[in-house]
Design a protein around this motif. Structure first.
Motif, PDB file in Angstrom:
ATOM      1  N   ALA A 258       0.885  -1.002   0.129  1.00 34.43           N
ATOM      2  CA  ALA A 258       0.046   0.081  -0.032  1.00 34.43           C
ATOM      3  C   ALA A 258       0.813   1.190   0.014  1.00 34.43           C
ATOM      4  O   ALA A 258       1.888   1.340   0.638  1.00 34.43           O
ATOM      5  N   PRO A 259       0.517   2.461  -0.701  1.00 32.34           N
ATOM      6  CA  PRO A 259       1.310   3.530  -0.836  1.00 32.34           C
ATOM      7  C   PRO A 259       1.263   4.238   0.603  1.00 32.34           C
ATOM      8  O   PRO A 259       0.374   4.101   1.235  1.00 32.34           O
ATOM      9  N   THR A 260       2.402   4.609   0.943  1.00 26.70           N
ATOM     10  CA  THR A 260       2.658   5.334   2.183  1.00 26.70           C
ATOM     11  C   THR A 260       2.405   6.738   2.094  1.00 26.70           C
ATOM     12  O   THR A 260       2.609   7.373   3.190  1.00 26.70           O
ATOM     13  N   GLY A 261       2.405   7.330   0.931  1.00 27.49           N
ATOM     14  CA  GLY A 261       2.336   8.987   0.838  1.00 27.49           C
ATOM     15  C   GLY A 261       3.841   9.432   0.574  1.00 27.49           C
ATOM     16  O   GLY A 261       3.981  10.587   0.141  1.00 27.49           O
ATOM     17  N   ASP A 262       5.066   8.857   0.477  1.00 30.25           N
ATOM     18  CA  ASP A 262       6.118   9.100   0.470  1.00 30.25           C
ATOM     19  C   ASP A 262       6.902   8.282  -0.817  1.00 30.25           C
ATOM     20  O   ASP A 262       7.133   6.933  -0.768  1.00 30.25           O
ATOM     21  N   PRO A 263       6.852   8.871  -1.938  1.00 28.31           N
ATOM     22  CA  PRO A 263       7.463   8.085  -3.224  1.00 28.31           C
ATOM     23  C   PRO A 263       8.671   7.447  -3.022  1.00 28.31           C
ATOM     24  O   PRO A 263       8.873   6.511  -3.493  1.00 28.31           O
ATOM     25  N   ALA A 264       9.866   8.482  -2.425  1.00 25.97           N
ATOM     26  CA  ALA A 264      10.933   7.647  -2.315  1.00 25.97           C
ATOM     27  C   ALA A 264      11.023   6.378  -1.435  1.00 25.97           C
ATOM     28  O   ALA A 264      11.612   5.331  -1.758  1.00 25.97           O
ATOM     29  N   ARG A 265      10.028   6.522  -0.489  1.00 26.79           N
ATOM     30  CA  ARG A 265       9.883   5.236   0.380  1.00 26.79           C
ATOM     31  C   ARG A 265       9.265   4.170  -0.369  1.00 26.79           C
ATOM     32  O   ARG A 265       9.608   2.922  -0.323  1.00 26.79           O
ATOM     33  N   ASP A 266       8.121   4.290  -1.054  1.00 23.82           N
ATOM     34  CA  ASP A 266       7.448   3.398  -2.005  1.00 23.82           C
ATOM     35  C   ASP A 266       8.412   2.802  -2.875  1.00 23.82           C
ATOM     36  O   ASP A 266       8.588   1.759  -2.944  1.00 23.82           O
ATOM     37  N   LEU A 267       9.238   3.644  -3.564  1.00 27.91           N
ATOM     38  CA  LEU A 267      10.177   3.121  -4.326  1.00 27.91           C
ATOM     39  C   LEU A 267      11.235   1.988  -3.894  1.00 27.91           C
ATOM     40  O   LEU A 267      11.566   1.044  -4.525  1.00 27.91           O
ATOM     41  N   ASP A 268      11.630   2.459  -2.797  1.00 25.55           N
ATOM     42  CA  ASP A 268      12.603   1.425  -1.929  1.00 25.55           C
ATOM     43  C   ASP A 268      11.933   0.112  -1.485  1.00 25.55           C
ATOM     44  O   ASP A 268      12.545  -0.877  -1.821  1.00 25.55           O
ATOM     45  N   LEU A 310      12.678   8.376 -14.213  1.00 26.63           N
ATOM     46  CA  LEU A 310      12.932   9.082 -12.950  1.00 26.63           C
ATOM     47  C   LEU A 310      13.518  10.521 -13.094  1.00 26.63           C
ATOM     48  O   LEU A 310      13.569  11.472 -12.352  1.00 26.63           O
ATOM     49  N   ARG A 311      14.095  10.802 -14.419  1.00 25.58           N
ATOM     50  CA  ARG A 311      14.922  11.931 -14.796  1.00 25.58           C
ATOM     51  C   ARG A 311      13.729  12.784 -14.921  1.00 25.58           C
ATOM     52  O   ARG A 311      12.845  12.819 -15.703  1.00 25.58           O
ATOM     53  N   PRO A 312      13.918  14.040 -14.207  1.00 26.79           N
ATOM     54  CA  PRO A 312      12.934  15.111 -14.342  1.00 26.79           C
ATOM     55  C   PRO A 312      12.951  15.373 -16.085  1.00 26.79           C
ATOM     56  O   PRO A 312      13.994  15.653 -16.741  1.00 26.79           O
ATOM     57  N   SER A 313      11.531  16.055 -16.469  1.00 20.16           N
ATOM     58  CA  SER A 313      11.603  16.477 -17.757  1.00 20.16           C
ATOM     59  C   SER A 313      12.118  17.532 -18.116  1.00 20.16           C
ATOM     60  O   SER A 313      12.092  18.601 -17.310  1.00 20.16           O
ATOM     61  N   ARG A 314      12.676  17.885 -19.283  1.00 20.82           N
ATOM     62  CA  ARG A 314      13.431  19.320 -19.686  1.00 20.82           C
ATOM     63  C   ARG A 314      12.486  20.252 -20.206  1.00 20.82           C
ATOM     64  O   ARG A 314      11.602  19.545 -20.798  1.00 20.82           O
TER      65      ARG A 314
END
Length: 314
Positions: A258-268, A310-314
């Motif tokens: 389930a998503p935690t609301g923290d994308p970095a943590r969800d990716l880990d 994951l690279r930001p769009s230019r």
């Protein structure tokens, strides 16, 4: 008198007491006094600063109950306790020896006091013309008898405790050696099974990696990543194209996270699940050198595609 605890040993014993159960500082002091049969009791100025230092190091934590701090061991504290299991067994033996030494000192003190009492009574009898009353002599002898009996009992208990500690320490060392030998045999057995599986099956790791990349179920020996060969079909944005004719990756994969609301943590968490799935596949099906090379290519492609995504769009 030599110190009861050598340098750093009281810290280790405090972790042992807190591993048995959460305790407040006064209870720790009382338990130490009990373990030494009343012959030694550390002061609050000895115990509380060490508990505070252990908490600062993350080895213990505390909660306030009834206006008092109740200390509990943390996972880090248990890990240190496990790493120093042999040292703890030696410490138990040292405690028994310390009890014996303290009992011996008390015995010597009692002997000295008894001798001094005899000398004083003889001097008093010689200095007066009237003999000491029989009742006084009887009372003095009774006190002396009780003192002798007390130190004999303390010495006997200390000797028994020391003997039991030696036996327990020897048994702990034997058990540790047997456990180590069993673990070594188990590792050898598993390694042998893996070698047999490596010879029977190859490419399973590459198949799993290809599926995770979005290429569905890959066939051993067939590359689905852009860095390992030529893929057909059209690619989406950010380099996330799918090989022509390949099924789309299962969208239900890892849906239990389930998503935690923290994308970095969800990716880990997703990366952890992917790593576990790959390891399970390698363990269950084995992997050959060729399969490992193909899996490396799939993982390289996955890394490139994820980095681009994951690279930001230019």
């Amino acid at each position: 008198m030599p110190p009861v605890f050598a340098h750093g040993r009281l810290r280790l014993y405090l972790l042992k007491l807190l591993d048995e159960a959460p305790r407040h500082g006064y209870e720790v002091i009382r338990l130490l006094e009990e373990r030494f049969q009343g012959l030694y009791a550390p002061s609050a100025g000895t115990v509380y600063p060490r508990l505070a230092k252990l908490e600062a190091e993350g080895l213990v934590t505390h909660a306030t109950e009834g206006g008092r701090k109740v200390y509990s061991i943390t996972e880090a504290g248990r890990a240190e306790l496990a790493d120093r299991g042999g040292e703890l067994a030696d410490l138990e033996l040292e405690i028994r020896d310390s009890v014996s030494e303290l009992a011996a000192e008390i015995r010597d003190d009692v002997r000295g006091a008894a001798g001094a009492l005899r000398r004083e009574m003889r001097a008093a009898a010689s200095a007066t013309a009237t003999p000491v009353e029989d009742a006084s002599w009887a009372a003095a002898k009774e006190e002396l008898r009780k003192a002798k009996q007390e130190w004999k009992e303390q010495a006997r208990r200390a000797k028994d405790e020391s003997r039991r500690a030696r036996e327990e320490a020897q048994q702990a060392r034997r058990q540790a050696k047997e456990a180590q030998e069993r673990a070594r045999e188990e590792v050898m057995r598993i390694a042998s099974q893996l070698q047999e599986q490596f010879a029977k099956s190859g490419g399973m790791l590459g198949s799993l990696a290809g599926s995770w990349l979005g290429g569905g179920t890959a066939t051993p020996g067939t590359s689905t990543g852009s860095s390992t060969g030529t893929s057909t079909g059209t690619g989406g944005g950010n380099g996330t194209g799918t090989a022509a004719g390949a099924p789309v990756a299962d969208s239900r994969w890892a849906e239990d996270l389930a998503p935690t609301g923290d994308p970095a943590r969800d990716l880990d968490r997703l990366l952890d699940r992917f790593r576990d799935d790959v390891r399970d596949a390698a363990r269950d099906h084995g992997i050959t050198p060729a399969g490992l090379a193909e899996a490396r290519a799939h993982l390289a492609a996955a890394a490139d595609r994820l980095a681009e995504t994951l690279r930001p769009s230019r």
